[in-house]
Design a protein around this motif. Structure first.
Motif, PDB file in Angstrom:
ATOM      1  N   LEU A 502       0.816  -1.213   0.000  1.00  0.00           N
ATOM      2  CA  LEU A 502       0.000   0.000   0.000  1.00  0.00           C
ATOM      3  C   LEU A 502       0.849   1.263   0.000  1.00  0.00           C
ATOM      4  N   ALA A 503       2.118   1.137   0.404  1.00  0.00           N
ATOM      5  CA  ALA A 503       3.015   2.299   0.407  1.00  0.00           C
ATOM      6  C   ALA A 503       3.586   2.603  -0.969  1.00  0.00           C
ATOM      7  N   SER A 511      -3.752   9.334  -3.571  1.00  0.00           N
ATOM      8  CA  SER A 511      -2.859  10.454  -3.309  1.00  0.00           C
ATOM      9  C   SER A 511      -1.590   9.978  -2.626  1.00  0.00           C
ATOM     10  N   VAL A 512      -0.496  10.705  -2.880  1.00  0.00           N
ATOM     11  CA  VAL A 512       0.775  10.350  -2.263  1.00  0.00           C
ATOM     12  C   VAL A 512       0.687  10.435  -0.740  1.00  0.00           C
ATOM     13  N   ALA A 513      -0.201  11.270  -0.209  1.00  0.00           N
ATOM     14  CA  ALA A 513      -0.353  11.373   1.241  1.00  0.00           C
ATOM     15  C   ALA A 513      -0.750  10.030   1.849  1.00  0.00           C
ATOM     16  N   GLU A 514      -1.627   9.313   1.149  1.00  0.00           N
ATOM     17  CA  GLU A 514      -2.034   7.994   1.639  1.00  0.00           C
ATOM     18  C   GLU A 514      -0.851   7.026   1.609  1.00  0.00           C
ATOM     19  N   HIS A 515      -0.078   7.057   0.527  1.00  0.00           N
ATOM     20  CA  HIS A 515       1.089   6.179   0.443  1.00  0.00           C
ATOM     21  C   HIS A 515       2.096   6.504   1.543  1.00  0.00           C
ATOM     22  N   LEU A 516       2.306   7.787   1.800  1.00  0.00           N
ATOM     23  CA  LEU A 516       3.284   8.189   2.820  1.00  0.00           C
ATOM     24  C   LEU A 516       2.852   7.728   4.208  1.00  0.00           C
ATOM     25  N   ARG A 517       1.543   7.709   4.442  1.00  0.00           N
ATOM     26  CA  ARG A 517       1.066   7.229   5.744  1.00  0.00           C
ATOM     27  C   ARG A 517       1.456   5.770   5.952  1.00  0.00           C
ATOM     28  N   TRP A 518       1.234   4.955   4.915  1.00  0.00           N
ATOM     29  CA  TRP A 518       1.627   3.549   5.008  1.00  0.00           C
ATOM     30  C   TRP A 518       3.149   3.408   5.083  1.00  0.00           C
ATOM     31  N   THR A 542      10.437   0.382  -0.026  1.00  0.00           N
ATOM     32  CA  THR A 542      10.359   1.775   0.411  1.00  0.00           C
ATOM     33  C   THR A 542      11.456   2.645  -0.196  1.00  0.00           C
ATOM     34  N   THR A 543      12.655   2.098  -0.403  1.00  0.00           N
ATOM     35  CA  THR A 543      13.739   2.921  -0.946  1.00  0.00           C
ATOM     36  C   THR A 543      13.413   3.364  -2.366  1.00  0.00           C
ATOM     37  N   GLY A 544      12.969   2.420  -3.189  1.00  0.00           N
ATOM     38  CA  GLY A 544      12.564   2.792  -4.536  1.00  0.00           C
ATOM     39  C   GLY A 544      11.401   3.756  -4.538  1.00  0.00           C
ATOM     40  N   SER A 545      10.467   3.562  -3.598  1.00  0.00           N
ATOM     41  CA  SER A 545       9.307   4.456  -3.518  1.00  0.00           C
ATOM     42  C   SER A 545       9.739   5.883  -3.208  1.00  0.00           C
ATOM     43  N   ARG A 546      10.648   6.040  -2.249  1.00  0.00           N
ATOM     44  CA  ARG A 546      11.123   7.397  -1.906  1.00  0.00           C
ATOM     45  C   ARG A 546      11.861   8.022  -3.081  1.00  0.00           C
TER      46      ARG A 546
END
Length: 930
Positions: A502-503, A511-518, A542-546
């Motif tokens: 979900l992240a 929205s990216v806000a939802e992803h950042l919460r996870w 998470t590293t690739g996501s950031r």
């Protein structure tokens, strides 16, 4: 005598002698595929060639590549000493008969790596068999491993190899003969031969031959055709029963159980031991030796041997290699099987269980199937689960998934068995071929009252993971995974896995806000974890996501990834991490680093056997090649990959984006529209977000090129709405410049300025070189439309330099073209720019530049002189040929290439003459190589 197959035989012989070649022979059961192959093998054209034949079995044990290895057992008869390389030593444990094989290498300790080495060894052995023909029959029964290996061999066979497969179209796994699509490489001859049932005249000829040249009336032939549907095997079995061309005898046979009745009559005159042996063979379902048949039939050997001789004399059973016996055809076995009374059938299946359970190694799949058919639920669960476990261990997920699904459908299954099997099913479901069928089975499981609450969350997580990889399933998949998080509250390891999915910011339109919460929850739990595998797994996500978000913190997080690994599982996660980082670098503009991560990621994945990771990496490489201008062969490569990964949205969407972008650069509007729709323009909620955003950008460019301003505005509005909803502006590189251009050309400069200002503010603390280059380009476009040429030149110059540093030569060339329009005429630079576009493969852009030169009356003689092409197509003729093959009219070609219709007519005539094509339709059916 072969009747009614002369044309097919000629086609087959011609195809297999045109190596490298791949031939698919399709037809229903009993239609004569094996008969045609047998006749082909007798042809003079194949004299002296190495012929390797493998036969797939319906009730096979999980043994990947087994049919290929069986086919290779006779390879030693065709090898010369010293022709095999050391890599073929990996086959020595499997092919002891091939004494020419070098010593076996040391085990690698990982099944996936062993598989990769085995693939290389098989290919090397086939390459050494100069002029070999590989025949694999009944591929619809093949294991996943054999189908995958056949796909690889047939996509790019060794130069002297011909591969022929036969299969039943109605039993193709996943609707495809090899379980997945493949496309032969250029230069590989290919043929698809479909065998239809015989017509009435052909049935009449066949009947005449089978009845010893008795006269056969047309009326008898018509009736025989009606009752046999023209299937040669059924015709043969019918005539073996009636013995004569008598209409009344045909009337006495029942339809559609004709074959069963025919077999029953043939068995009726046999002594009881022979009949019991035939029943045992039908229930066993696989070729068997006399000892096994006697045990199942409960016959003493001294009675079984003469009974078997009677069956062989009557052609009920035929002796095969190795002293095993089987029916002449599957239909014959089915006919005998159905003639056995139900209670007797169940008793025989139970005897099969008892007899086979004493054999080592135990044939688990056969034991499971016989237990099921005997109604022995306890044994069915025991052997079925063991067979599924073995299939999963050896890399045959389709068999494992099918067994578990059938077990879970068993109404007598205990609750604890349901829980255990449901968890196994959900864990391995995403690896099988029938993805949609598996998803439906998981949905049924979730409503099964026998499933405990403690396992429901894991099953739901498996369903969600499956859905987010399917077209139209991302939104639903995310909902299932979110619900699974709540249900897995007491299972933190699985809950963490769900949260990491979900992240992922690129999955869907949330929205990216939802992803950042996870992501924050995942970071907290990873920081507290001491498990190396868990940390590596989570960091891979998470590293690739950031990095996708342009977060500079990601670079420090990369340092937390391990430099070395302690297990194959950890290596697979590290491979995934490197490939995810490569993907993020490609989207944000760190192209050089993307190449580095790709190299290391693919190497890690290949060494530990992680084919799905390799698949995603190949899509990233294709996207990166588009971005960096490495377009040679890119379309063909993407098309092949798309055939292979069509059902995987993350891979297929990115490949469709590249194909659509290439089509825009060439002026192939219909193709571009279709590809962009597949990339997410049609359903952005169920797409990979950066792919959909780039596809919206490509759509706007295409519509502007066609002067469809209103439509371009609509696409820009939808694309920017998705971008604002996601709020990940590091992905804006391929969307914002064409969107700003569209708004300015429509007089909506305020909308353009708002998009530009929002991008500028969003990039303040982001590390996104591609988006920053796009920001400079879009600012130059706006300044140009605001009649501020000095500011436009300054910003466009900045954009060009930024694109060149990435490097991104195609957008750099587009910006250069815009700059030339703002500066005094420079024919030399326009000519050089045209050559740069044409070098890349952007035919339409190059033609546009040359059109500007022609309109301006500039003459720029080539420094190299004008070369003659003789009977070869010139670059312009290749462009015209490609557009003709795509079905474009002369008027449309003229618009795309900025030529007069008269010039296009001349080019078309030259293309047809040079390619030896008689019409445009012929060119459409057989397009020239790119």
């Amino acid at each position: 005598m072969l009747v009614g197959r002369e044309a097919e035989l000629h086609t087959l012989v011609s195809a297999v002698t045109a190596a490298p070649a791949v031939i698919l022979l399709e037809g229903e059961a009993g239609v004569g595929k094996t008969r045609l192959v047998t006749e082909m093998l007798r042809s003079q054209e194949l004299a002296g060639r190495a012929v390797l034949v493998g036969q797939c079995q319906q009730l096979r044990e999980p043994f990947p590549y087994g049919v290929l290895l069986d086919a290779l057992r006779t390879a030693g008869d065709h090898l010369s000493p010293g022709t095999l390389g050391p890599e073929t030593g990996a086959l020595r444990p499997y092919l002891p008969e091939v004494t020419a094989l070098p010593p076996a290498p040391e085990p690698l300790g990982d099944p996936r790596a062993e598989r990769h080495r085995l693939f290389r060894a098989i290919r090397a052995l086939l390459r050494a068999l100069d002029g070999a023909l590989l025949v694999v029959e009944d591929v619809h029964w093949a294991d996943d491993g054999s189908r995958e290996l056949l796909r690889l061999l047939m996509a790019d066979p060794p130069p002297s190899l011909a591969v022929l497969i036969t299969y039943r179209g109605e039993e193709r796994p996943g609707g495809l003969p090899l379980g997945g699509a493949f496309r032969p490489a250029p230069g590989v001859a290919s043929a698809l031969i479909h065998l239809d049932p015989l017509g009435t005249d052909e049935v009449r000829r066949l009947a005449c031959v089978l009845l010893g040249e008795q006269p056969v009336s047309l009326e008898f032939a018509v009736k025989l055709h009606e009752r046999t549907a023209g299937i040669p095997f059924v015709v043969e079995e019918t005539l073996r029963t009636v013995h004569t061309a008598d209409d009344e005898l045909l009337d006495e046979l029942e339809v559609p159980v004709l074959l069963r009745e025919a077999m029953a009559q043939r068995l009726a005159g046999l002594p009881l031991p022979a009949r019991r042996l035939a029943d045992a063979a039908a229930v066993l379902g696989v070729p068997a030796d006399v000892e096994l048949l006697a045990e199942v039939a409960a016959l003493l050997p001294e009675r079984a041997v003469p009974a078997l001789a009677r069956l062989a004399d009557g052609a009920v059973l035929l002796e095969q290699d190795g002293g095993r016996y089987d029916f002449r055809h599957t239909l014959a076995r089915q006919a005998v099987y159905r003639s056995v009374a139900g209670p007797d059938r169940r008793a025989l299946h139970l005897r099969c269980v008892r007899v086979l359970s004493r054999r080592e190694p135990k044939p688990l799949l056969a034991l499971a199937e016989h237990s099921r058919l005997a109604g022995a639920v306890t044994e069915w669960v025991h052997y079925g689960e063991a067979a599924a476990d073995r299939a999963a261990e050896v890399g045959d997920p389709a068999t494992a998934t099918r067994l578990l699904r059938r077990l879970l459908d068993e109404p007598a299954l205990a609750r604890h068995d349901v829980d255990r099997l449901a968890v196994k099913f959900s864990q391995g479901a995403s690896n099988g071929l029938a993805q949609h069928e598996v998803a439906a089975a998981l949905e049924r499981l979730l409503s099964d009252h026998r499933l405990s609450e403690s396992c429901r969350g894991e099953v739901r997580l498996g369903l969600g993971m499956l859905l987010i990889r399917q077209y139209g399933g991302i939104a639903a998949g995310r909902m299932e995974i979110a619900q699974a998080c709540d249900e897995l509250a007491e299972r933190p390891a699985l809950a963490l896995k769900a949260k990491s999915v979900l992240a992922l910011p690129f999955v869907g339109s949330a929205s990216v806000a939802e992803h950042l919460r996870w992501m924050a929850e995942v970071d907290t739990e990873v920081a507290a974890s001491t498990d190396r595998l868990v940390r590596t797994t989570m960091l891979a996500s998470t590293t690739g996501s950031r990095l996708h978000l342009g977060d500079p913190v990601a670079w420090a997080q990369i340092d937390q990834l391990p430099a070395t690994v302690g297990s194959p599982a950890e290596q697979r996660q590290l491979a995934r991490a490197h490939c995810n980082l490569a993907d993020a670098c490609a989207w944000t503009g760190h192209f050089d680093r993307a190449q580095g991560f790709l190299r290391s990621g693919i190497q890690l994945a290949a060494d530990c056997g992680a084919p799905f990771v390799v698949g995603t990496a190949r899509a990233t490489q294709a996207h990166l090649d588009w971005l960096t201008g490495e377009w040679t062969g890119l379309e063909e490569r993407c098309t092949r990959l798309l055939d292979e990964y069509r059902d995987l949205v993350p891979v297929a969407g990115e490949l469709s984006l590249v194909l659509g972008s290439l089509a825009v650069a060439r002026g192939e509007w219909d193709s571009a529209t279709a590809r962009f729709a597949e990339a997410g323009v049609g359903d952005p909620d169920n797409a990979i977000a950066p792919v959909a955003l780039a596809a919206f950008g490509g759509t706007v460019r295409m519509l502007l090129a066609r002067d469809q301003i209103a439509e371009a505005i609509g696409a820009a509005d939808r694309g920017l709405a998705l971008l604002r909803q996601k709020n990940v502006w590091s992905w804006a590189g391929e969307l914002v410049p064409p969107a700003v251009d569209a708004y300015c050309r429509a007089g909506r400069q305020r909308a353009a300025a708002e998009a530009l200002d929002q991008l500028h503010r969003a990039l303040t603390d982001r590390d996104a070189p591609h988006a920053r280059a796009a920001l400079a380009e879009a600012a130059g476009i706006l300044a140009q439309h605001q009649s501020s040429p000095a500011a436009a030149v300054e910003r466009l110059d900045d954009a060009r330099r930024r694109y060149e540093r990435l490097p991104a030569p195609y957008p750099a060339a587009l910006v250069t073209e815009r700059l030339l329009g703002l500066r005094p005429d420079d024919p030399e630079r326009y000519a050089a720019l045209a050559e740069e576009f044409e070098r890349l493969g952007a035919a339409r852009d190059g033609a546009r530049c040359r059109h500007v030169l022609r309109v301006g009356g500039a003459v720029t003689p080539s420094r190299r002189g004008r070369r003659g092409y003789g009977n070869e197509l010139s670059p312009r003729e290749r462009d015209v040929a490609r557009l003709v093959a795509a079905g474009r009219t002369n008027r449309e070609i003229a618009e795309v290439l900025f030529l007069s219709r008269r010039t296009v007519e001349q080019h078309v005539a030259g293309v047809l003459r040079k390619l030896g094509a008689r019409s445009r339709a012929e060119l459409h059916e057989n397009p020239p190589d790119a």
